[in-house]
Scaffold this motif. Structure first.
Motif, PDB file in Angstrom:
ATOM      1  N   LYS A 141       0.820   4.488  -2.413  1.00 48.27           N
ATOM      2  CA  LYS A 141       0.641   5.840  -1.889  1.00 48.27           C
ATOM      3  C   LYS A 141       1.851   6.715  -2.200  1.00 48.27           C
ATOM      4  N   ALA A 158      -4.960   5.146  -3.161  1.00 49.55           N
ATOM      5  CA  ALA A 158      -3.916   4.138  -3.352  1.00 49.55           C
ATOM      6  C   ALA A 158      -4.119   3.377  -4.655  1.00 49.55           C
ATOM      7  N   THR A 166      -7.339  -2.611  -0.640  1.00 47.19           N
ATOM      8  CA  THR A 166      -6.738  -1.465   0.042  1.00 47.19           C
ATOM      9  C   THR A 166      -7.745  -0.534   0.695  1.00 47.19           C
ATOM     10  N   ILE A 219       0.837  -1.198   0.000  1.00 47.70           N
ATOM     11  CA  ILE A 219       0.000   0.000   0.000  1.00 47.70           C
ATOM     12  C   ILE A 219       0.874   1.251   0.000  1.00 47.70           C
TER      13      ILE A 219
END
Length: 435
Positions: A50, A285, A280, A46
């Motif tokens: 990001k 993301a 997620t 993740i």
């Protein structure tokens, strides 16, 4: 032998993650093992997504806006994008209200279960109430004030400042259009190249997607509340999921009618992004993957996708708004309250505006729900009633948010003559190249 497609690899990772999570719940130390040795890999995955979200939005939006070379094109595309997003959000909230009034899931909760759940989750409720209160006390124009950053570099340090990044990127792109082309050529070339590099980073990160979703799902399973609490909220969850499935059906219909593309074509193209959104619970993301799938597999011109999708990831929260409508009425039913028709119409407007202000990160919808509850006069302590199943439902509504972004991008692209044939990337070829 034909290699397995990416979406099947992701599905396999999800299934194995659930099975491993269930297996670990049978051991005393199983939950700790998953949290210490498996969950971190999901967080790393993740974080990788990001990490490139803000650079992607900056590069893609500046490139997309500057490629238009005409302010009138920007206003036309922007008006259509926001207009369609608002219409689909109103449809989503309306579907949620109709379903929750037909099913009446809140009346299935016993007083004992209600008391137990409020006691278990009262701490979390207080946290969201305080966050919502600080937003409410900020003033009616605070959202407009927050749109303009006082320091773009400071704004770029957090994915929660997406609207500020989008504002700066559009402002920068428009300014790039307005200066002589020869003077802006170097800057334009830089952002074009940066955009290509970021998209290649997406390709490389997605090679790890099956392993990332495996770790995420395993962690979610071992951290889930008891089955008894899920059972008490079963009808509520069924109502929300039914509404979300109906919204996906509406998106497929919209795509079919306005772009003449088949529902199968649409779902095949966007499925990896949907699966990642489910894993997620974050539109932000998932944004890099959504942009790649829409551009390369659904035929949307990059000029359109780089403008429509970042905005959609920030303001288009159809799944979240539907959930807010269902949750508000569900909590009212659980407390024995009858909401008048006028109040429920107000919920449509409030949930629509709240969804526009929701951050594209996990759990943001819960904060905005406090405002919806406050409008309708529903006790905010009732938030505790839905915490037990909020995480899996958050995963489901994020899928709808991402699907809606993709559908709208196709419609907007078709309306401006920018919808062509897909240009698929071969993920396995990328893997071989890396090796």
């Amino acid at each position: 032998m034909k290699k397995m497609a990416l979406h099947w690899k992701i599905i396999l990772g999800m299934v194995l993650g659930v099975l491993v999570g269930l297996l670990m719940t049978t051991f005393d130390a199983g939950q700790q093992i998953v949290q210490d040795w498996i969950k971190p890999f999901g967080k790393i995955f993740i974080n990788c997504l990001k990490m490139i979200a803000i650079p992607l939005i900056l590069a893609a939006l500046i490139k997309g806006v500057s490629d238009l070379r005409d302010i009138s094109k920007l206003s036309k595309m922007g008006g259509r994008t926001i207009g369609i997003y608002i219409v689909t959000t109103v449809i989503a909230v309306t579907i949620g209200l109709v379903l929750v009034n037909l099913v009446n899931p809140g009346k299935a909760i016993s007083p004992e279960t209600r008391t137990e759940m409020i006691e278990n989750y009262s701490g979390d409720t207080t946290k969201y109430q305080e966050t919502a209160k600080s937003q409410k006390d900020a003033g009616p124009l605070q959202a407009l004030e927050d749109l303009v950053p006082d320091n773009i570099f400071l704004s770029a340090t957090s994915n929660r400042n997406m609207l500020q990044i989008i504002f700066f990127a559009i402002f920068f792109g428009v300014s790039l259009i307005l200066i002589p082309e020869e003077k802006g050529k170097t800057v334009k070339t830089f952002f074009d190249g940066l955009n290509e590099v970021i998209l290649k980073m997406v390709d490389l990160i997605m090679l790890a997607a099956p392993y990332g979703v495996f770790a995420l799902l395993a962690a979610i399973v071992v951290e889930s509340p008891s089955v008894d609490l899920f059972w008490a909220l079963g009808w509520y969850a069924i109502t929300v999921v039914t509404g979300l499935l109906m919204m996906i059906g509406i998106y497929m219909t919209i795509v079919s009618v306005f772009t003449k593309k088949s529902p199968k074509f649409f779902l095949d193209g966007i499925s990896p992004a949907q699966l990642l959104a489910f894993s997620t619970s974050s539109s932000a993301a998932t944004l890099p993957v959504t942009m790649e799938r829409v551009t390369e597999h659904l035929g949307v011109d990059e000029e359109v996708s780089s403008f429509v999708l970042p905005i959609g990831a920030t303001i288009n929260m159809d799944g979240t708004s539907l959930y807010q409508a269902v949750a508000a009425v569900f909590i009212a039913q659980a407390f024995g309250m009858e909401l008048e028709f006028g109040t429920q119409l107000g919920i449509i407007a409030t949930a629509t505006l709240a969804s526009i202000g929701s951050a594209a990160v996990p759990g943001a919808g819960m904060v905005m729900l406090v405002g919806v509850l406050g409008y309708a006069g529903i006790p905010e302590a009732g938030l505790a009633l839905i915490f037990a199943v909020d995480r899996p439902l958050d995963m489901c509504r994020t899928v709808v948010n991402v699907t809606g972004d993709a559908a709208v991008s196709m419609v907007v692209a078709k309306s401006v003559g920018k919808l062509g044939d897909p240009k698929p990337n071969n993920w396995d070829d990328n893997y071989e190249a890396v090796k």
